[in-house]
Design a protein around this motif. Structure first.
Motif, PDB file in Angstrom:
ATOM      1  N   GLU A  36       1.038  -0.910  -0.370  1.00  0.00           N
ATOM      2  CA  GLU A  36      -0.289   0.343  -0.233  1.00  0.00           C
ATOM      3  C   GLU A  36       0.866   1.441  -0.293  1.00  0.00           C
ATOM      4  O   GLU A  36       0.616   2.686  -0.708  1.00  0.00           O
ATOM      5  N   GLY A  37       2.062   1.184   1.139  1.00  0.00           N
ATOM      6  CA  GLY A  37       2.781   1.606   1.020  1.00  0.00           C
ATOM      7  C   GLY A  37       3.431   2.618  -0.810  1.00  0.00           C
ATOM      8  O   GLY A  37       3.197   3.977  -0.645  1.00  0.00           O
ATOM      9  N   LYS A  38       3.678   1.685  -1.004  1.00  0.00           N
ATOM     10  CA  LYS A  38       4.462   1.888  -2.245  1.00  0.00           C
ATOM     11  C   LYS A  38       3.746   2.129  -3.891  1.00  0.00           C
ATOM     12  O   LYS A  38       3.667   2.849  -4.560  1.00  0.00           O
ATOM     13  N   LEU A  39       2.129   2.046  -3.801  1.00  0.00           N
ATOM     14  CA  LEU A  39       1.633   1.816  -4.869  1.00  0.00           C
ATOM     15  C   LEU A  39       0.632   3.999  -4.248  1.00  0.00           C
ATOM     16  O   LEU A  39       0.941   4.385  -5.068  1.00  0.00           O
ATOM     17  N   GLU A  40       0.867   4.003  -3.132  1.00  0.00           N
ATOM     18  CA  GLU A  40       0.333   5.386  -2.640  1.00  0.00           C
ATOM     19  C   GLU A  40       1.417   6.316  -3.364  1.00  0.00           C
ATOM     20  O   GLU A  40       1.327   7.499  -3.694  1.00  0.00           O
ATOM     21  N   SER A  41       2.928   5.823  -3.119  1.00  0.00           N
ATOM     22  CA  SER A  41       3.916   6.575  -3.667  1.00  0.00           C
ATOM     23  C   SER A  41       3.772   7.131  -5.191  1.00  0.00           C
ATOM     24  O   SER A  41       3.706   8.121  -5.558  1.00  0.00           O
ATOM     25  N   ALA A  42       3.609   5.845  -5.257  1.00  0.00           N
ATOM     26  CA  ALA A  42       3.431   6.137  -7.120  1.00  0.00           C
ATOM     27  C   ALA A  42       2.558   6.749  -7.607  1.00  0.00           C
ATOM     28  O   ALA A  42       2.321   7.596  -8.173  1.00  0.00           O
ATOM     29  N   LYS A  43       1.455   6.456  -6.702  1.00  0.00           N
ATOM     30  CA  LYS A  43      -0.083   7.733  -7.512  1.00  0.00           C
ATOM     31  C   LYS A  43       0.339   9.142  -7.014  1.00  0.00           C
ATOM     32  O   LYS A  43      -0.206   9.896  -7.858  1.00  0.00           O
ATOM     33  N   LYS A  44       0.662   9.335  -5.841  1.00  0.00           N
ATOM     34  CA  LYS A  44       1.391  10.460  -5.686  1.00  0.00           C
ATOM     35  C   LYS A  44       2.052  11.370  -6.454  1.00  0.00           C
ATOM     36  O   LYS A  44       1.674  12.280  -7.136  1.00  0.00           O
ATOM     37  N   GLU A  45       2.716  10.555  -7.022  1.00  0.00           N
ATOM     38  CA  GLU A  45       3.656  11.072  -8.081  1.00  0.00           C
ATOM     39  C   GLU A  45       2.744  11.055  -9.358  1.00  0.00           C
ATOM     40  O   GLU A  45       3.344  12.676  -9.884  1.00  0.00           O
ATOM     41  N   LEU A  46       2.084  10.291  -9.830  1.00  0.00           N
ATOM     42  CA  LEU A  46       1.243  10.747 -11.476  1.00  0.00           C
ATOM     43  C   LEU A  46       0.612  11.096 -10.837  1.00  0.00           C
ATOM     44  O   LEU A  46       0.315  11.917 -12.035  1.00  0.00           O
ATOM     45  N   THR A  47      -0.267  12.013 -10.001  1.00  0.00           N
ATOM     46  CA  THR A  47      -0.754  12.763  -9.730  1.00  0.00           C
ATOM     47  C   THR A  47      -0.467  14.025  -8.663  1.00  0.00           C
ATOM     48  O   THR A  47      -1.424  14.540  -8.551  1.00  0.00           O
ATOM     49  N   ALA A  48       0.523  14.687  -9.209  1.00  0.00           N
ATOM     50  CA  ALA A  48       1.454  15.894  -8.856  1.00  0.00           C
ATOM     51  C   ALA A  48       0.732  16.799  -8.609  1.00  0.00           C
ATOM     52  O   ALA A  48       1.131  17.987  -7.757  1.00  0.00           O
ATOM     53  N   GLY A  49      -0.197  16.890  -9.981  1.00  0.00           N
ATOM     54  CA  GLY A  49      -1.148  17.883  -9.991  1.00  0.00           C
ATOM     55  C   GLY A  49      -1.757  18.635  -9.492  1.00  0.00           C
ATOM     56  O   GLY A  49      -2.015  20.274  -9.055  1.00  0.00           O
ATOM     57  N   GLY A  50      -2.230  18.158  -8.240  1.00  0.00           N
ATOM     58  CA  GLY A  50      -3.014  18.014  -7.428  1.00  0.00           C
ATOM     59  C   GLY A  50      -4.749  18.486  -7.894  1.00  0.00           C
ATOM     60  O   GLY A  50      -5.840  17.891  -6.827  1.00  0.00           O
ATOM     61  N   ASN A  51      -5.171  17.648  -9.131  1.00  0.00           N
ATOM     62  CA  ASN A  51      -6.157  17.589  -9.591  1.00  0.00           C
ATOM     63  C   ASN A  51      -7.069  15.839  -8.874  1.00  0.00           C
ATOM     64  O   ASN A  51      -6.462  15.367  -9.083  1.00  0.00           O
ATOM     65  N   SER A  52      -8.161  16.361  -8.491  1.00  0.00           N
ATOM     66  CA  SER A  52      -9.275  15.321  -8.334  1.00  0.00           C
ATOM     67  C   SER A  52      -8.623  14.521  -9.181  1.00  0.00           C
ATOM     68  O   SER A  52      -8.526  14.708 -10.188  1.00  0.00           O
ATOM     69  N   TYR A  53      -9.985  13.149  -8.543  1.00  0.00           N
ATOM     70  CA  TYR A  53      -9.588  11.662  -9.217  1.00  0.00           C
ATOM     71  C   TYR A  53     -10.643  10.227  -8.654  1.00  0.00           C
ATOM     72  O   TYR A  53     -10.858  10.848  -7.040  1.00  0.00           O
ATOM     73  N   LEU A  54     -10.746   9.632  -9.624  1.00  0.00           N
ATOM     74  CA  LEU A  54     -11.133   8.694  -8.807  1.00  0.00           C
ATOM     75  C   LEU A  54     -10.764   7.538  -9.213  1.00  0.00           C
ATOM     76  O   LEU A  54      -9.533   7.047  -9.641  1.00  0.00           O
ATOM     77  N   HIS A  55     -10.283   6.760  -7.383  1.00  0.00           N
ATOM     78  CA  HIS A  55     -10.106   5.772  -7.366  1.00  0.00           C
ATOM     79  C   HIS A  55     -10.745   4.784  -7.786  1.00  0.00           C
ATOM     80  O   HIS A  55     -11.287   4.561  -6.426  1.00  0.00           O
ATOM     81  N   VAL A  56     -10.112   3.565  -8.572  1.00  0.00           N
ATOM     82  CA  VAL A  56     -10.811   2.112  -7.999  1.00  0.00           C
ATOM     83  C   VAL A  56     -10.303   1.605  -7.401  1.00  0.00           C
ATOM     84  O   VAL A  56      -9.501   0.730  -7.641  1.00  0.00           O
ATOM     85  N   GLY A  57     -10.885   1.125  -5.982  1.00  0.00           N
ATOM     86  CA  GLY A  57     -10.067   0.559  -4.696  1.00  0.00           C
ATOM     87  C   GLY A  57     -10.438  -1.302  -5.586  1.00  0.00           C
ATOM     88  O   GLY A  57      -9.502  -1.744  -4.986  1.00  0.00           O
ATOM     89  N   MET A  58     -11.403  -1.521  -6.113  1.00  0.00           N
ATOM     90  CA  MET A  58     -11.600  -3.286  -6.311  1.00  0.00           C
ATOM     91  C   MET A  58     -12.272  -3.399  -6.790  1.00  0.00           C
ATOM     92  O   MET A  58     -13.690  -2.440  -7.133  1.00  0.00           O
ATOM     93  N   LEU A  59     -12.464  -4.394  -7.870  1.00  0.00           N
ATOM     94  CA  LEU A  59     -13.712  -4.553  -9.007  1.00  0.00           C
ATOM     95  C   LEU A  59     -13.411  -5.780  -9.046  1.00  0.00           C
ATOM     96  O   LEU A  59     -12.433  -6.286  -9.774  1.00  0.00           O
ATOM     97  N   GLY A  60     -14.701  -6.578  -8.378  1.00  0.00           N
ATOM     98  CA  GLY A  60     -14.561  -7.245  -8.874  1.00  0.00           C
ATOM     99  C   GLY A  60     -15.902  -8.830  -9.229  1.00  0.00           C
ATOM    100  O   GLY A  60     -16.871  -7.758  -9.306  1.00  0.00           O
ATOM    101  N   CYS A  61     -16.005  -9.680 -10.274  1.00  0.00           N
ATOM    102  CA  CYS A  61     -17.040 -10.766 -10.442  1.00  0.00           C
ATOM    103  C   CYS A  61     -16.855 -11.726  -9.714  1.00  0.00           C
ATOM    104  O   CYS A  61     -16.167 -12.400 -10.009  1.00  0.00           O
ATOM    105  N   ASP A  62     -18.046 -12.490  -9.387  1.00  0.00           N
ATOM    106  CA  ASP A  62     -17.804 -14.074  -9.175  1.00  0.00           C
ATOM    107  C   ASP A  62     -17.367 -15.070 -10.287  1.00  0.00           C
ATOM    108  O   ASP A  62     -17.790 -14.537 -11.883  1.00  0.00           O
ATOM    109  N   PRO A  63     -15.964 -15.863  -9.940  1.00  0.00           N
ATOM    110  CA  PRO A  63     -15.426 -16.217 -11.115  1.00  0.00           C
ATOM    111  C   PRO A  63     -17.376 -17.478 -12.141  1.00  0.00           C
ATOM    112  O   PRO A  63     -16.925 -17.666 -13.493  1.00  0.00           O
ATOM    113  N   GLN A  64     -17.978 -17.700 -11.108  1.00  0.00           N
ATOM    114  CA  GLN A  64     -18.772 -18.506 -12.117  1.00  0.00           C
ATOM    115  C   GLN A  64     -19.909 -17.651 -12.414  1.00  0.00           C
ATOM    116  O   GLN A  64     -20.860 -17.806 -13.845  1.00  0.00           O
ATOM    117  N   LYS A  65     -19.512 -15.758 -12.062  1.00  0.00           N
ATOM    118  CA  LYS A  65     -21.023 -14.856 -13.468  1.00  0.00           C
ATOM    119  C   LYS A  65     -19.280 -14.264 -14.849  1.00  0.00           C
ATOM    120  O   LYS A  65     -19.949 -13.583 -14.851  1.00  0.00           O
TER     121      LYS A  65
END
Length: 137
Positions: A36-65
């Protein structure tokens, strides 16, 4: 309906308790905190402009579906919400299949990969966790 109410879930969590202190620094909890720390650091670099953004924390589907369009429909909804707000969308994923799905269904592009190593465990397959971005349409 859920198998347990929210309060029953909370009670179950308290009954199980927190991981042992030794796990926090050297076990699974420590690995997750490192990731989590490494991902947050990388995201901060990518979003350095301070603009708002949407972060998709998790998206999943039952494997049978899978293959019935449910994941595509959820992703489409998230993209429409981001477009309405005119914000970039970010998500983290691992694996070629997932990266291809997000690119094909939502026009997400890989911005960077984050490899994570902690106490001898390494997550670096295919470069590590891919951080993907989609700009509003």
């Amino acid at each position: 309906p859920p198998a347990h109410s929210m309060w029953e879930e909370i009670r179950l969590i308290f009954n199980v308790g927190l991981p042992p202190e030794s796990d926090v620094t050297s076990g699974a909890t420590g690995r997750m905190m490192t990731l989590e720390g490494k991902l947050e650091s990388a995201k901060k670099e990518l979003t350095a402009g301070g603009n708002s953004y949407l972060h998709v924390g998790m998206l999943g589907c039952d494997p049978q579906k899978q293959g019935q369009g449910l994941g595509s429909a959820l992703l489409k909804l998230l993209c429409e919400l981001a477009d309405a707000d005119r914000v970039d969308t970010y998500l983290d994923t691992v694996g070629k299949r997932n990266k291809e799905f997000y690119d094909r269904k939502g026009n997400f592009k890989v911005m960077t990969h984050v490899a994570v190593e902690q106490k001898g465990c390494t997550l670096d397959a295919e470069g590590g966790v891919a951080i993907m971005k989609r700009s509003p349409a």
